[in-house]
Design a protein around this motif. Structure first.
Motif, PDB file in Angstrom:
ATOM      1  N   UNK A 273       0.832  -1.203   0.000  1.00 44.57           N
ATOM      2  CA  UNK A 273       0.000   0.000   0.000  1.00 44.57           C
ATOM      3  C   UNK A 273       0.872   1.261   0.000  1.00 44.57           C
ATOM      4  N   UNK A 274       0.494   2.295  -0.771  1.00 40.54           N
ATOM      5  CA  UNK A 274      -0.658   2.385  -1.673  1.00 40.54           C
ATOM      6  C   UNK A 274      -0.323   2.011  -3.115  1.00 40.54           C
ATOM      7  N   UNK A 275       0.839   1.372  -3.330  1.00 43.58           N
ATOM      8  CA  UNK A 275       1.312   1.152  -4.692  1.00 43.58           C
ATOM      9  C   UNK A 275       0.917  -0.192  -5.274  1.00 43.58           C
ATOM     10  N   UNK A 276       0.076  -0.960  -4.524  1.00 46.17           N
ATOM     11  CA  UNK A 276      -0.577  -2.094  -5.174  1.00 46.17           C
ATOM     12  C   UNK A 276      -1.569  -1.593  -6.220  1.00 46.17           C
ATOM     13  N   UNK A 277      -1.994  -0.329  -6.083  1.00 50.88           N
ATOM     14  CA  UNK A 277      -2.961   0.231  -7.030  1.00 50.88           C
ATOM     15  C   UNK A 277      -2.381   0.392  -8.436  1.00 50.88           C
ATOM     16  N   UNK A 278      -1.292   1.155  -8.634  1.00 48.49           N
ATOM     17  CA  UNK A 278      -0.814   1.323 -10.015  1.00 48.49           C
ATOM     18  C   UNK A 278      -0.349   0.036 -10.662  1.00 48.49           C
ATOM     19  N   UNK A 279       0.337  -0.848  -9.929  1.00 45.47           N
ATOM     20  CA  UNK A 279       0.790  -2.081 -10.563  1.00 45.47           C
ATOM     21  C   UNK A 279      -0.392  -3.002 -10.850  1.00 45.47           C
ATOM     22  N   UNK A 401      -4.544  10.944  -4.694  1.00 45.54           N
ATOM     23  CA  UNK A 401      -3.563  10.174  -5.448  1.00 45.54           C
ATOM     24  C   UNK A 401      -4.157   8.949  -6.097  1.00 45.54           C
ATOM     25  N   UNK A 402      -5.047   8.242  -5.399  1.00 44.37           N
ATOM     26  CA  UNK A 402      -5.671   7.044  -5.965  1.00 44.37           C
ATOM     27  C   UNK A 402      -6.544   7.391  -7.159  1.00 44.37           C
ATOM     28  N   UNK A 403      -7.366   8.440  -7.014  1.00 44.01           N
ATOM     29  CA  UNK A 403      -8.265   8.814  -8.109  1.00 44.01           C
ATOM     30  C   UNK A 403      -7.482   9.343  -9.316  1.00 44.01           C
ATOM     31  N   UNK A 404      -6.446  10.127  -9.072  1.00 47.05           N
ATOM     32  CA  UNK A 404      -5.634  10.618 -10.183  1.00 47.05           C
ATOM     33  C   UNK A 404      -4.946   9.469 -10.905  1.00 47.05           C
ATOM     34  N   UNK A 405      -4.446   8.486 -10.152  1.00 46.71           N
ATOM     35  CA  UNK A 405      -3.805   7.332 -10.780  1.00 46.71           C
ATOM     36  C   UNK A 405      -4.801   6.570 -11.633  1.00 46.71           C
ATOM     37  N   UNK A 411       1.726  10.197 -12.799  1.00 45.35           N
ATOM     38  CA  UNK A 411       2.871  10.926 -12.273  1.00 45.35           C
ATOM     39  C   UNK A 411       2.462  11.905 -11.185  1.00 45.35           C
ATOM     40  N   UNK A 412       1.297  12.575 -11.394  1.00 47.19           N
ATOM     41  CA  UNK A 412       0.799  13.472 -10.352  1.00 47.19           C
ATOM     42  C   UNK A 412       0.256  12.673  -9.174  1.00 47.19           C
ATOM     43  N   UNK A 413      -0.395  11.549  -9.480  1.00 41.17           N
ATOM     44  CA  UNK A 413      -0.956  10.722  -8.432  1.00 41.17           C
ATOM     45  C   UNK A 413       0.099  10.134  -7.515  1.00 41.17           C
ATOM     46  N   UNK A 414       1.257   9.757  -8.089  1.00 37.49           N
ATOM     47  CA  UNK A 414       2.284   9.116  -7.276  1.00 37.49           C
ATOM     48  C   UNK A 414       2.851  10.079  -6.224  1.00 37.49           C
ATOM     49  N   UNK A 415       2.875  11.360  -6.544  1.00 36.41           N
ATOM     50  CA  UNK A 415       3.350  12.341  -5.560  1.00 36.41           C
ATOM     51  C   UNK A 415       2.415  12.347  -4.346  1.00 36.41           C
ATOM     52  N   UNK A 416       1.107  12.341  -4.602  1.00 36.26           N
ATOM     53  CA  UNK A 416       0.143  12.327  -3.497  1.00 36.26           C
ATOM     54  C   UNK A 416       0.238  11.017  -2.711  1.00 36.26           C
ATOM     55  N   UNK A 422       4.337   8.593   3.463  1.00 35.60           N
ATOM     56  CA  UNK A 422       5.320   9.152   4.383  1.00 35.60           C
ATOM     57  C   UNK A 422       4.663   9.621   5.676  1.00 35.60           C
ATOM     58  N   UNK A 423       3.530  10.305   5.580  1.00 34.44           N
ATOM     59  CA  UNK A 423       2.843  10.778   6.786  1.00 34.44           C
ATOM     60  C   UNK A 423       2.320   9.604   7.613  1.00 34.44           C
ATOM     61  N   UNK A 424       1.847   8.555   6.940  1.00 30.83           N
ATOM     62  CA  UNK A 424       1.383   7.371   7.665  1.00 30.83           C
ATOM     63  C   UNK A 424       2.535   6.713   8.412  1.00 30.83           C
ATOM     64  N   UNK A 425       3.708   6.644   7.776  1.00 29.31           N
ATOM     65  CA  UNK A 425       4.885   6.070   8.433  1.00 29.31           C
ATOM     66  C   UNK A 425       5.269   6.880   9.664  1.00 29.31           C
ATOM     67  N   UNK A 426       5.311   8.186   9.507  1.00 24.93           N
ATOM     68  CA  UNK A 426       5.677   9.054  10.625  1.00 24.93           C
ATOM     69  C   UNK A 426       4.652   8.966  11.753  1.00 24.93           C
TER      70      UNK A 426
END
Length: 546
Positions: A273-279, A401-405, A411-416, A422-426
């Motif tokens: 998560x959240x990159x199971x979405x684009x792949x 980010x999910x909706x943009x992807x 490319x714009x979605x991946x930034x979000x 990062x915020x979830x990790x912190x």
């Protein structure tokens, strides 16, 4: 260098502040601690029990990390034992980027490194003093060497043939991987090499790895310790590590970790998560490019091992961790090629799977965003005031980010998505988990004993609460025993002996104390959540009475 520095934003939160985690991390760290105390670098023990499930490599690395940083076996700090995992995590990220550069382009490699750093499964494993992050780095080192040989065969005009140094990297990684986690590195790397040879209908290119002398080199690296432990254990190491730990996991569900086929596909939504979405959205478009050597290499890496893992009865999410780098590469490539979208031109069943992927990503994202709100409430703890803004920003960045992807603006979605990750990790590792005291009963008990003890080396006997983190935090002499022995341990050394008793064992402890005429007094009581068992426990700390 930039990738390593940025990756630390994901790797460092909670690395120093999380207490020892039960059960595997505490067992590994305590066994290393005892190795440091005894000076025996061959035969590893947890208290009086031999540790024959895994080879010795990780213990050597953890002891070396303690030595380099000035650690002491008398006052251990868990972060020192985690340093090999942190170093391996950085190596894995950089090796993933190297592979992305070789396969696709430098920007794809950079993004693939970030996707791996952001993966929650990766984040969990690198914060633990276990074997999995180190195994991943060694698998990737061998994969880079294999990839360079493969590309030299597939692109003879654009690549210079790799030489002896490449083969040395491959076989040293294999030998070191065997010392860290036995044959698992052979499973991932060997299966990839075999699949590539079958897919290309030729395997002579593998000879560029200097197979026979290289295999001898790997054996020379691993064999001395294996011969030494076989002689010292009288063959018990093979019985426990190969039969009970390895084959029993293959032939049946071990230690209650059963799962049906499809387990790793389902846990991928959280693990990546959240990159199971684009792949996931790009899966069918990637399949149409399977004739390209770059995609074929990733397919040979991922599909055979994934299918076999799904068929093995014993299942744990981290078993698939060496495949996550390949998924990160395909994710970064999909984003760079704008393959991650749900299009009206797709067949309806593909669109349905795409919306299912999108829904799962959003649902898991909302759970992660709100974990700082609902987990403290579930545990009866105060909510961090910053949990509310964290939850709002994580949820908003993840949704956008999910909706943009899904709409083709990857490319714009991946930034979000990176911001949300990062915020979830912190939030989770940096603020939430270290401060939830009820999750760390061993830490509570250790702090209470040090506050009450009147001698420099207090001893604890625990009846009913038997987590290995208690041994790591209070010393090798900590007793995991029954109520009667816990009561007897308080007979002498007032101020230096303590007993920890669960609510279920209190009646037996009180009866044993009365029978043996041992005077006791209650110092403290704690209500704690034992996450290893998934239940609440009331713990009572006793000292000798006046």
């Amino acid at each position: 260098m930039l990738l390593a520095v940025v990756a630390l934003l994901w790797l460092l939160p909670g690395f120093f502040s999380l207490p020892p985690i039960d059960r595997d991390e505490s067992r590994f760290a305590q066994s290393t601690r005892q190795m440091m105390q005894s000076g025996d670098l061959i035969d590893i023990h947890f208290q009086d029990v031999p540790r024959y499930k895994k080879p010795v490599g990780i213990y050597w690395l953890q002891a070396a990390a303690n030595w380099v940083t000035g650690g002491s076996s008398d006052e251990p700090s868990i972060w020192r034992f985690r340093l090999p995992s942190l170093a391996a995590a950085l190596a894995a990220i950089l090796l993933t980027a190297w592979m992305g550069r070789l396969l696709f382009s430098p920007p794809v490699g950079f993004l693939a490194g970030l996707v791996l750093a952001a993966a929650p499964l990766f984040g969990i494993e690198i914060r633990q003093a276990t074997t999995d992050a180190v195994l991943l780095a060694l698998v990737l080192a061998a994969m880079v060497a294999l990839l360079r040989v493969y590309l030299a065969e597939m692109r003879p005009a654009g690549s210079s043939p790799p030489g002896l140094g490449n083969a040395l990297m491959f076989w040293i990684a294999i030998g070191a991987g065997i010392l860290v986690k036995g044959p698992m590195i052979l499973f991932f790397v060997g299966l990839t090499a075999l699949a590539l040879a079958l897919l290309e209908n030729r395997g002579r290119w593998l000879l560029r790895l200097y197979s026979l002398p290289g295999a001898l080199l790997a054996a020379l690296l691993a064999a001395p310790w294996f011969f030494a432990i076989m002689a010292k254990s009288g063959g018990a190491f093979v019985q426990q590590s190969i039969k009970h730990d390895f084959f029993d996991k293959i032939l049946g569900a071990q230690e209650g970790h059963a799962g049906l086929p499809g387990y790793y596909a389902a846990t991928l939504f959280l693990g990546l998560w959240p990159f199971a979405l684009p792949v996931g959205l790009a899966m069918f478009r990637l399949a149409r490019r399977r004739g390209e050597p770059e995609i074929r290499f990733c397919i040979a890496w991922l599909i055979p091992a994934w299918l076999i893992l799904e068929m093995i009865p014993t299942k744990l999410p981290h078993y698939a961790l060496p495949l996550y780098s390949g998924l990160a590469l395909l994710t970064a490539y999909s984003i760079s090629q704008n393959l991650s979208s749900i299009s009206s031109s797709m067949p309806i069943w593909q669109r349905s799977l795409g919306y299912l992927n999108l829904g799962a990503t959003i649902f898991i994202g909302l759970v992660i965003a709100g974990i700082g709100l609902w987990l403290p409430r579930f545990l009866g703890q105060p909510i961090d005031p910053l949990a509310w803004p964290y939850a709002f920003v994580i949820a908003a960045a993840m949704l956008i980010g999910s909706l943009m992807t899904a709409r083709g603006r990857a490319l714009q979605g991946v930034v979000c998505l990176l911001v949300a990750s990062q915020l979830a990790t912190l939030s989770v590792y940096g603020r939430l988990l270290p401060n939830l005291d009820v999750l760390w009963p061993s830490r509570i008990v250790a702090e209470a004993i040090r506050a009450y003890a009147t001698c420099p080396a207090p001893r604890l006997a625990s009846a009913g609460f038997n987590e290995p983190s208690l041994v790591f935090m209070l010393g090798t002499e900590t007793q995991m025993t029954d109520p009667g022995q816990a009561a007897a341990s308080l007979a002498d050394h007032a101020g230096c002996r303590f007993a920890l008793v669960t609510e279920e064992a209190r009646a037996a402890f009180d009866a044993a104390s009365a029978k043996a005429a041992v005077s006791t007094e209650i110092l403290a009581q704690f209500d704690a959540f034992n996450y290893s068992k998934g239940d609440w426990q009331r713990l009572t700390l006793y000292a000798p009475g006046p």
